[in-house]
Design a protein around this motif. Structure first.
Motif, PDB file in Angstrom:
ATOM      1  N   GLY A 112      -0.562  -1.244  -4.525  1.00 30.19           N
ATOM      2  CA  GLY A 112       0.364  -1.611  -5.596  1.00 30.19           C
ATOM      3  C   GLY A 112       0.495  -0.559  -6.672  1.00 30.19           C
ATOM      4  O   GLY A 112       0.552  -0.886  -7.863  1.00 30.19           O
ATOM      5  N   VAL A 113       0.565   0.726  -6.281  1.00 31.43           N
ATOM      6  CA  VAL A 113       0.612   1.800  -7.279  1.00 31.43           C
ATOM      7  C   VAL A 113       1.921   1.793  -8.062  1.00 31.43           C
ATOM      8  O   VAL A 113       1.982   2.314  -9.180  1.00 31.43           O
ATOM      9  CB  VAL A 113       0.406   3.172  -6.603  1.00 31.43           C
ATOM     10  N   SER A 114       2.985   1.215  -7.492  1.00 32.01           N
ATOM     11  CA  SER A 114       4.264   1.175  -8.205  1.00 32.01           C
ATOM     12  C   SER A 114       4.469  -0.129  -8.966  1.00 32.01           C
ATOM     13  O   SER A 114       5.505  -0.309  -9.607  1.00 32.01           O
ATOM     14  CB  SER A 114       5.423   1.369  -7.220  1.00 32.01           C
ATOM     15  N   SER A 115       3.501  -1.045  -8.907  1.00 24.94           N
ATOM     16  CA  SER A 115       3.616  -2.312  -9.632  1.00 24.94           C
ATOM     17  C   SER A 115       3.123  -2.135 -11.065  1.00 24.94           C
ATOM     18  O   SER A 115       2.570  -1.095 -11.436  1.00 24.94           O
ATOM     19  CB  SER A 115       2.802  -3.401  -8.933  1.00 24.94           C
ATOM     20  N   PHE A 116       3.314  -3.162 -11.875  1.00 20.66           N
ATOM     21  CA  PHE A 116       2.780  -3.135 -13.233  1.00 20.66           C
ATOM     22  C   PHE A 116       2.356  -4.549 -13.626  1.00 20.66           C
ATOM     23  O   PHE A 116       2.921  -5.542 -13.161  1.00 20.66           O
ATOM     24  CB  PHE A 116       3.794  -2.573 -14.233  1.00 20.66           C
ATOM     25  N   LYS A 117       1.347  -4.628 -14.474  1.00 18.04           N
ATOM     26  CA  LYS A 117       0.831  -5.924 -14.922  1.00 18.04           C
ATOM     27  C   LYS A 117       0.585  -5.972 -16.421  1.00 18.04           C
ATOM     28  O   LYS A 117       0.097  -6.987 -16.932  1.00 18.04           O
ATOM     29  CB  LYS A 117      -0.459  -6.262 -14.185  1.00 18.04           C
ATOM     30  N   HIS A 118       0.894  -4.905 -17.136  1.00 16.64           N
ATOM     31  CA  HIS A 118       0.722  -4.871 -18.586  1.00 16.64           C
ATOM     32  C   HIS A 118       2.023  -4.408 -19.234  1.00 16.64           C
ATOM     33  O   HIS A 118       2.722  -3.536 -18.711  1.00 16.64           O
ATOM     34  CB  HIS A 118      -0.413  -3.925 -18.999  1.00 16.64           C
TER      35      HIS A 118
ATOM     36  N   SER B 291       0.802  -1.224   0.000  1.00 18.24           N
ATOM     37  CA  SER B 291       0.000   0.000   0.000  1.00 18.24           C
ATOM     38  C   SER B 291       0.838   1.277   0.000  1.00 18.24           C
ATOM     39  O   SER B 291       0.278   2.376  -0.012  1.00 18.24           O
ATOM     40  CB  SER B 291      -0.923   0.011   1.223  1.00 18.24           C
ATOM     41  N   GLU B 292       2.168   1.166   0.013  1.00 16.43           N
ATOM     42  CA  GLU B 292       3.023   2.350   0.080  1.00 16.43           C
ATOM     43  C   GLU B 292       3.444   2.810  -1.310  1.00 16.43           C
ATOM     44  O   GLU B 292       3.552   2.007  -2.248  1.00 16.43           O
ATOM     45  CB  GLU B 292       4.269   2.053   0.919  1.00 16.43           C
TER      46      GLU B 292
END
Length: 510
Positions: free
Chosen positions: A288-294, A163-164
């Protein structure tokens, strides 16, 4: 600091430099040139940090007509200085002479090469820009320099929860490192968001919204350096391809087969704690604002037979969009990638061979293909391109617009006799600016019977009898301009063979 995981970040610096030749000594040195006015702009976007430095000439500051030529030799080279900590991370350096403004601006590329200077202050490293025309006393020139650095952002803190937000350190200098005197300069740094934890002040320094302003600074001597650190929020996807192996196989049957093996990692702050998919899907704007899935792969037009898989099998979460000018493949890994997480997968596709293979009048065949990584907004730590040529190709070599390591290998496939020549190209620190065409050339052997084919024919017992009376045999050659197939027909005139006529077909490629 060595234990800190460094982010693979591409830093792009565009510099427009106006130099004036001074009349200070009879020998050409760094004292003979000066930067009149410099304006640098730094902006961050995904893995790209763009610097734009504009060095402009103001009539009130510099007038070429008032500088007298007292015999100082013309300057044919311009020096670029880099701190020793940046040299190992340089991925690309380009330079061009510019003329005009805005839409009417034109560019003339220049040659840039590294230069060894043993007595450089503070261990600075140099590159030389070769001018098209020597710069005489009283003349000026406007240059634009583009250079790319990797490993230049440091996540801090090193670990964050789901969440950070992600915070990073950016190290730079408020003053441009240069072997020349800089009369006036100013730097603008644009951060991705308004959340800036801290930044170094080098008066005068101002901040407004997402922009930091350093300067203007007047009359800075050569090799001036004022270190700065900016700590800010950056939740852009930090997708880094640790290793990419692209296999380009030239088929005998009019097709170009591409296979790409990826090792992908999220190079940002490492994820700590437990991953909750429920929270990730229910609160996408906070979790997960710094994650990516695309990821988006930009492929050539007229692509066909596309597949996307990993060690488990086919991955169905992909979408292909094609038209006459481009093809875009949107892929989604099996799980979202957080800091420190990795994913390995394979992308494969076919292309029409006539779109990329050409023949010249001197018997050479040219393969035009794109260097670099098809994935958008990524940096590749190590890229290997293997071009598998048809069996029988001779004297292959690659022409790449930037330095790469290349060597030859041999691979074996179905029905190969002596193996296929493989041209291997390797490069580290590959950034999107490397996505440019390269050529691979090889000698055409069309219309000739390679010795290894005759040797293979000789090993066949029925054909051996025919070869014993080769003077009485007739040969027919049919060569396809695209497939490069050679069909050899051996017919016995004296019925030496038990069969009246024997035909054998071999695939022989230049």
């Amino acid at each position: 600091m060595e234990a800190l995981p460094r982010l693979r970040l591409a830093l792009v610096l565009s510099a427009v430099i106006c130099f004036s030749l001074l009349e200070r000594s009879s020998a050409l040195s760094s004292q003979d040139l000066q930067i009149v006015n410099a304006e640098r702009r730094v902006s961050f976007s995904f893995l790209i940090c763009t610097y734009i430095i504009s060095h402009n000439v103001s009539p009130s500051q510099f007038k070429p007509g008032i500088v007298e030529n007292i015999g100082t030799p013309p300057a044919s080279e311009i020096l670029l200085a880099f701190p020793p900590t940046q040299v190992d991370h340089l991925a690309l350096v380009k330079a061009a002479v510019t003329a005009g403004k805005r839409k009417k601006k034109s560019y003339s590329p220049l040659d840039v090469k590294p230069k060894e200077v043993f007595d450089a202050p503070n261990g600075a490293k140099y590159f030389t820009i070769s001018l098209l025309n020597p710069l005489k006393v009283g003349e000026s020139v406007t240059l634009e320099v583009l250079y790319t650095l990797t490993h230049s952002l440091e996540p801090f803190p090193l670990e964050i929860s789901q969440s950070e937000s992600q915070l990073v350190y950016y190290h730079d200098s408020a003053i441009i490192l240069s072997p020349y005197h800089i009369k006036q300069q100013i730097t603008f740094v644009k951060t991705p968001s308004t959340k800036v934890e801290s930044f170094t002040r080098v008066d005068p320094t101002d901040r407004a919204g997402t922009e930091l302003k350093y300067g203007p600074y007047e009359d800075r001597p050569p090799y001036s350096f004022s270190p700065t650190i900016i700590h800010f929020e950056n939740n852009n996807p930090f997708a880094v391809v640790e290793e990419l192996v692209r296999e380009v196989e030239i088929s005998h049957w009019g097709s170009l087969q591409i296979t790409e093996h990826y090792t992908l990692v999220h190079a940002g702050a490492r994820h700590k704690g437990v991953f909750s998919r429920v929270e990730y899907q229910s609160r996408p704007s906070f979790s997960g604002v710094s994650s990516f899935k695309h990821l988006l792969a930009k492929l050539p037009p007229r692509v066909h037979s596309v597949y996307y898989r990993d060690e488990i099998g086919n991955i169905s979460s992909s979408h292909l969009r094609t038209d006459s000018r481009k093809s875009e493949l949107e892929i989604e890994p099996r799980y979202p990638l957080f800091g420190g997480w990795k994913a390995t997968f394979v992308i494969g596709y076919g292309l029409p061979l006539p779109d990329f293979l050409f023949e010249s009048s001197d018997g050479m065949r040219y393969l035009n293909f794109s260097f670099g990584c098809p994935l958008a907004e990524t940096v590749v730590d190590k890229l290997t391109i293997k071009v598998v040529l048809p069996e029988g190709s001779k004297k292959p070599y690659a022409v790449v617009p930037f330095p790469v390591e290349q060597h030859l290998e041999t691979s074996y496939s179905y029905l190969d006799v002596v193996g296929r020549t493989v041209v291997v190209l390797e490069k580290k620190n590959v950034v999107p600016e490397h996505n440019s065409p390269f050529q691979l050339k090889s000698l055409d052997t069309q219309g000739q019977i390679p010795e290894h084919v005759l040797a293979h024919v000789a090993r066949c017992a029925p054909i051996t009898l025919l070869l014993n009376s080769i003077e009485q045999s007739s040969f027919k050659f049919i060569a396809s301009p695209i497939r490069h197939d050679v069909f050899i027909t051996l017919s016995s005139a004296n019925n030496v063979s038990p069969m009246p006529q024997t035909s054998v077909s071999f695939v022989v490629a230049p």
